[in-house]
Scaffold this motif. Sequence first.
Motif, PDB file in Angstrom:
ATOM      1  N   ASP A  74       0.873  -1.171   0.000  1.00 45.05           N
ATOM      2  CA  ASP A  74       0.000   0.000   0.000  1.00 45.05           C
ATOM      3  C   ASP A  74       0.911   1.222   0.000  1.00 45.05           C
ATOM      4  O   ASP A  74       1.715   1.395   0.929  1.00 45.05           O
ATOM      5  N   ARG A  76       0.451   4.021   0.839  1.00 45.15           N
ATOM      6  CA  ARG A  76       0.260   4.894   2.005  1.00 45.15           C
ATOM      7  C   ARG A  76       1.207   4.524   3.150  1.00 45.15           C
ATOM      8  O   ARG A  76       1.310   5.262   4.120  1.00 45.15           O
ATOM      9  N   SER A  77       1.864   3.371   3.036  1.00 43.51           N
ATOM     10  CA  SER A  77       2.743   2.903   4.112  1.00 43.51           C
ATOM     11  C   SER A  77       4.202   2.952   3.674  1.00 43.51           C
ATOM     12  O   SER A  77       4.614   2.212   2.776  1.00 43.51           O
ATOM     13  N   VAL A 122      -7.345  11.027   2.086  1.00 46.93           N
ATOM     14  CA  VAL A 122      -6.995   9.772   1.410  1.00 46.93           C
ATOM     15  C   VAL A 122      -6.563  10.044  -0.024  1.00 46.93           C
ATOM     16  O   VAL A 122      -5.645   9.401  -0.554  1.00 46.93           O
ATOM     17  N   ASP A 125      -3.080  11.339   0.181  1.00 50.09           N
ATOM     18  CA  ASP A 125      -2.188  10.328   0.743  1.00 50.09           C
ATOM     19  C   ASP A 125      -1.791   9.298  -0.309  1.00 50.09           C
ATOM     20  O   ASP A 125      -0.631   8.895  -0.402  1.00 50.09           O
ATOM     21  N   VAL A 126      -2.764   8.870  -1.114  1.00 48.12           N
ATOM     22  CA  VAL A 126      -2.445   7.884  -2.151  1.00 48.12           C
ATOM     23  C   VAL A 126      -1.772   8.579  -3.344  1.00 48.12           C
ATOM     24  O   VAL A 126      -0.684   8.186  -3.769  1.00 48.12           O
ATOM     25  N   SER A 129       1.298  11.807  -1.922  1.00 47.53           N
ATOM     26  CA  SER A 129       2.250  11.331  -0.900  1.00 47.53           C
ATOM     27  C   SER A 129       2.707   9.917  -1.239  1.00 47.53           C
ATOM     28  O   SER A 129       3.862   9.548  -0.986  1.00 47.53           O
ATOM     29  N   GLY A 130       1.816   9.109  -1.818  1.00 53.32           N
ATOM     30  CA  GLY A 130       2.190   7.750  -2.221  1.00 53.32           C
ATOM     31  C   GLY A 130       3.309   7.781  -3.258  1.00 53.32           C
ATOM     32  O   GLY A 130       4.291   7.029  -3.148  1.00 53.32           O
TER      33      GLY A 130
END
Length: 274
Positions: A74, A76-77, A122, A125-126, A129-130
């Motif tokens: 993912d 996001r991590s 979200v 974030d995806v 930032s992803g």
Amino acid sequence: MRLRGSVVMITGAARGIGRACALRAAAEGADLVLVDVDGDLSEVPYSLGSPAQLEHTADLCRKEGASVLVAPADVRSAEAVEAAVELGIDRFGTITGLINNAGIGAPSGKPAHEFTEQEWQVMLDVNVSGEWRVLKAVVPVMLRDGGGSIVNVASTAGLVGYRHFAGYVASKHAVVGLTKSAALDYAPHDIRVNALCPGPVRDDPAMDGQMTAVVADALGISYDEQEAVYLESVPTNALVDPLDVADAAVWLVSGESRRVTGTVITVDSGFTAR
Ligand SMILES: NC(=O)c1ccc[n+]([C@@H]2O[C@H](COP(=O)([O-])OP(=O)(O)OC[C@H]3O[C@@H](n4cnc5c(N)ncnc54)[C@H](O)[C@@H]3O)[C@@H](O)[C@H]2O)c1
């Protein structure tokens, strides 16, 4: 075989544009690290790529002769992304190209002030930032090994606004900004960073693509109505196929584009020319 000897990591590879990029890169001789999320996200109102779809992409690429590592993560991590990069290094020794493609199109479909904090977060974030997290994990490998090429998949939504898609549009404009700054950061180290802006892309059943259906759902219209809107918007009277986008991505990760960095390439059937 323009990518013989290359190791290309592709995120969002389970389906759609990511699968198309994987197929084209495999046909050009690359070895591949294929990444996608390992399950749906509760904040995203549609099904994401599945592990079975990611394995299917990998099988199609192996049939083209590529060595393929499947590394679910993912974006996001940071930990999951770093683990995927480490698996890639363990298997292939290096990563020379990155197609930073994972993204979501919804939650969308309302005026900017109506998004909830969670819906807004979200998306960023995806989508932005992803892409930054994957770049952050891959760049040290490219610095160590003397260069590389990064393709950040943005969108025509990184260049113009779309009504009722403020979060998506903001995230994709941010991807363009990330791309230009990173290109300057790494130019002295022979790492090129470019943005790719697909325009109205049709959902190709062979790629299991979903994005135009997602857009139609967000706007409360049918897939056919959305395609008609897209066709009206382009001067060529033809929508873009995922493989058209993949052809540009492969060129950008190949040595043929060795003097191209910090640029933004549209593959949009002329949509943004108007
Ligand atoms: N199809 C279009 O019309 C279009 C147009 C412009 C830009 N794009 C961009 O192209 C990229 C690919 O889109 P697509 O059309 O193939 O859509 P798609 O939904 O078919 O594929 C996107 C892939 O990204 C993966 N993904 C989503 N969130 C993830 C996460 N958190 N971690 C890891 N993987 C994740 C999904 O599982 C899916 O497999 C996206 O960045 C999208 O914004 C698409």
